[in-house]
Design an enzyme around this catalytic site. Structure first.
Site, short mmCIF file in Angstrom:
data_model
loop_
_atom_site.label_atom_id
_atom_site.label_comp_id
_atom_site.label_asym_id
_atom_site.label_seq_id
_atom_site.Cartn_x
_atom_site.Cartn_y
_atom_site.Cartn_z
CB CYS A 267 -0.92 0.02 1.21
SG CYS A 267 -1.84 -1.52 1.44
CG HIS A 419 -3.07 3.29 5.30
ND1 HIS A 419 -2.70 3.21 3.97
CD2 HIS A 419 -3.51 2.04 5.64
CE1 HIS A 419 -2.89 1.97 3.54
NE2 HIS A 419 -3.39 1.25 4.53
CG HIS A 457 -6.57 0.46 0.05
ND1 HIS A 457 -5.53 0.96 -0.69
CD2 HIS A 457 -6.01 -0.14 1.14
CE1 HIS A 457 -4.39 0.67 -0.08
NE2 HIS A 457 -4.66 0.02 1.03
#
Length: 619
Positions: A267, A419, A457
């Site tokens: 990520c 995040h 995401h």
């Protein structure tokens, strides 16, 4: 003295639409925009989605069309253009038996090799055979429901492959071409001019996907073809590589012979690539750096994998969150009552220049990247579990920002792009990091934003979403609230944090620095510090002098006009994607070279081979 990496252009596409000129950001904060600006955003999206074209793609939308645009953007129920999650095709293995065996006919060309030991084959006419078999092991076509039904999808009707000749390109690479093209055209300066000023060896491109290209045109097809009775193509393996977003942009958008790389870190992939670019510019290795990522993970196998891990918000989990009646548009729920993250697709790109070149070219100044810090987690029990590395990255970024801007700026004019993956574990661990460090640095009510609430995401491109959103916040002063939750979850640490559920309007001049945070599987932690444009301009004026900065502002007028011209065309649906397949090829035999220089033909540039001994004190 280190050079400052100035952000001179940005672009891309995600579920909020086109990123350049803060278009996607404005979709996120649409409810806080004035009527005219709101209409402009919706009109742009309608053109991108193919709902209006040409001269008709301007002006207010009808109520029905406006609703269609709103429902076709951001996180929402998965559309059937990807696959039908209710009836997803798969093969069910079965072992068939019969007391008298089986007799059937088939084409001789379809016979397995070698033949099963209990098969007896009798030739027939027209290339067919009759088979007698004792038992059969078969794969039966079947369908099942995939329990994940929400995703951050590109705006409905917008298909990146239709914007250029994209034959055989995986969707992720289609996104890379369009995203990089959007960023380059938003610069307002012809790329050949940029390359000539910088020099061919002073341009870097760093971009990647985290998961590779997994649709049928990439690694997905490569791995499935034989098992599905098909053939592997000559393109699938090459186009499936994680480095292909950088490779495609070098070859087909920029025509660059400069430094290139593809850094993957789950990520945190975007920030890893941004770090490489920042280091190149700060040390003078490059004068221009193009940074990006592209990810298209909305394929059944990827969703299946994350679902089996228990990482995604599935139907049962969302039913519990919403007490029965699922709202797919609020499935991504950072720091609230949540049950897993929501996958999204997207591509984000930024063009960085050293401060001197940015002024010389009159390039736009959207901010600057001060630094990117990366740390691993150390010893782990679970490779997917969080660890201490993110404390280090956030603390180091905060400390350096304090050294650059001062204590008051850090305490009162900074904010965080979390995040914010929307998992129960992340909401606890990440909020604890922010809350403890805010207390340690004397920060009260530290604003925390979470862009994944709007776009999901996007894996490799996730911190690109954070960067582009932060640039919009610097420009317009609207901090996106976490609008998909009703309240902050009880186990979230926020004594020193401000987690707003509504958009917050601030004076743009009161926002000096953004911290982009990423916590990736495997212990891939990264935090970037991004300086606001007014801070960047002040730094440039101090280093280069007020007269030089005034001269820059004059040069920037024509650049701004050219950039606005592209925005106007794109808002009518004319993206005019840059795709130079086979154009500008360099004749290797025409390269002029000697022991001290190398000159590329057709004005592509010259490279000096003069070099000082970097180890003169040792030799």
């Amino acid at each position: 003295m280190q050079r400052l990496p100035v952000i001179t252009a940005f672009g891309g596409f995600n579920p909020a639409g086109r990123s350049s000129f803060h278009r996607g950001y404005k979709r996120m904060v649409l409810d806080s925009l004035a009527s005219e600006e709101r209409t402009d955003v919706l009109s742009d999206l309608a053109a991108l989605m193919g709902l209006r074209t040409g001269d008709d793609a301007q002006g207010p939308l009808s109520a029905a069309l406006e609703q269609q645009v709103l429902q076709g953007t951001l996180v929402r129920e998965l559309e059937s253009r990807f696959y039908d999650y209710r009836q997803c095709h798969f093969h069910q293995p079965a072992a068939l038996s019969n007391a008298g065996g089986f007799t059937f006919e088939m084409s001789a060309r379809q016979l397995p090799n070698p033949l099963p030991a209990d098969w007896q084959v009798e030739p027939l006419d027209s290339g067919r055979v009759r088979v007698h078999a004792g038992a059969l092991s078969v794969m039966l076509d079947s369908h099942r429901e995939i329990s994940v039904a929400s995703a951050g999808q590109l705006p409905t009707g917008f298909e990146p492959g239709q914007e250029y000749n994209s034959r055989f390109h995986p969707r992720g690479l289609q996104l890379a071409i369009l995203g990089a093209s959007d960023a380059v055209q938003s610069l307002g300066i012809d790329w050949d001019t940029v390359a000539a000023k910088a020099g061919p060896d002073k341009i870097s491109v760093y971009a990647s996907s985290a998961m590779s290209q997994l649709d049928p045109n990439g690694n997905g097809g490569l791995l499935q073809s034989r098992l599905r009775g098909g053939r592997v193509s000559s393109k699938q393996l090459a186009l499936g590589l994680t480095s292909m977003p950088a490779d495609f942009v070098n070859a087909y958008v920029l025509g660059s012979v400069g430094t290139t790389g593809a850094v993957a870190g789950a990520c945190a992939t975007y920030l890893y690539n941004l770090r490489a670019a920042v280091e190149d510019i700060r040390c003078g290795r490059a004068r221009v750096a193009v940074v990006g990522a592209a990810e298209a993970p909305l394929v059944p196998e990827v969703v299946d994998g994350y679902t089996t891990m228990g990482a995604l918000a599935n139907l049962d989990g969302l039913r519990k969150v919403f007490d029965g009646d699922i709202d797919f548009r609020r499935a991504s729920r950072p720091f609230g009552n949540n049950c897993g993250f929501t996958l999204g697709e997207g591509s984000q790109w930024a063009v960085l220049m050293d401060d001197e070149l940015a002024l010389e070219l009159g390039a736009p100044i959207h901010g600057a990247v001060a630094n990117v810090f990366v740390n691993a987690d150390g010893a782990k029990k679970s490779i997917s579990a969080p660890g201490p590395g993110n404390y280090l990255t956030v603390a180091r970024a905060m400390a350096e920002a304090r050294a650059i801007l001062g204590e008051d700026s850090l305490r009162h004019r900074s904010f965080v792009q979390a995040h914010g993956s929307s998992t129960p574990q992340n909401r606890v661990t990440e909020s604890a990091i922010f809350d403890r460090l805010a207390g340690a640095f004397g920060i009260e009510a530290w604003p925390v934003c979470a862009v994944k609430a709007f776009v999901g995401h996007t894996v490799a491109a996730a911190s690109g979403d954070q960067l582009i959103t932060s640039l919009g916040m610097f420009r317009h002063g609207i901090l996106p609230g976490i609008t998909t939750i009703d309240r902050v979850a009880d186990d979230v640490h926020h004594e020193n944090l401000s987690l707003s559920l509504e958009h917050v309007e601030r004076d743009p001049q009161s926002l000096d620095v953004a911290f982009l945070n990423s916590k990736g599987f495997g212990g891939n932690n990264a935090t970037a510090s991004v300086l606001a444009p007014h801070v960047t301009e002040s730094m440039l004026a101090k280093r280069h002098g007020r007269a030089a900065f005034t001269a820059y502002q004059k040069r920037n007028e024509a650049v701004t006009e050219q950039a606005a011209s592209y925005d106007a065309r794109a808002s009518r649906g004319d993206l005019d994607a840059i795709y130079r397949f086979g154009e500008g090829l360099i004749d290797e035999s025409a390269i002029e070279l000697d022991a001290f220089s190398l000159k590329l033909p057709d004005g592509a540039g010259a490279i000096s081979l003069e070099s000082e001994n970097p180890f003169a004190d040792m030799v």
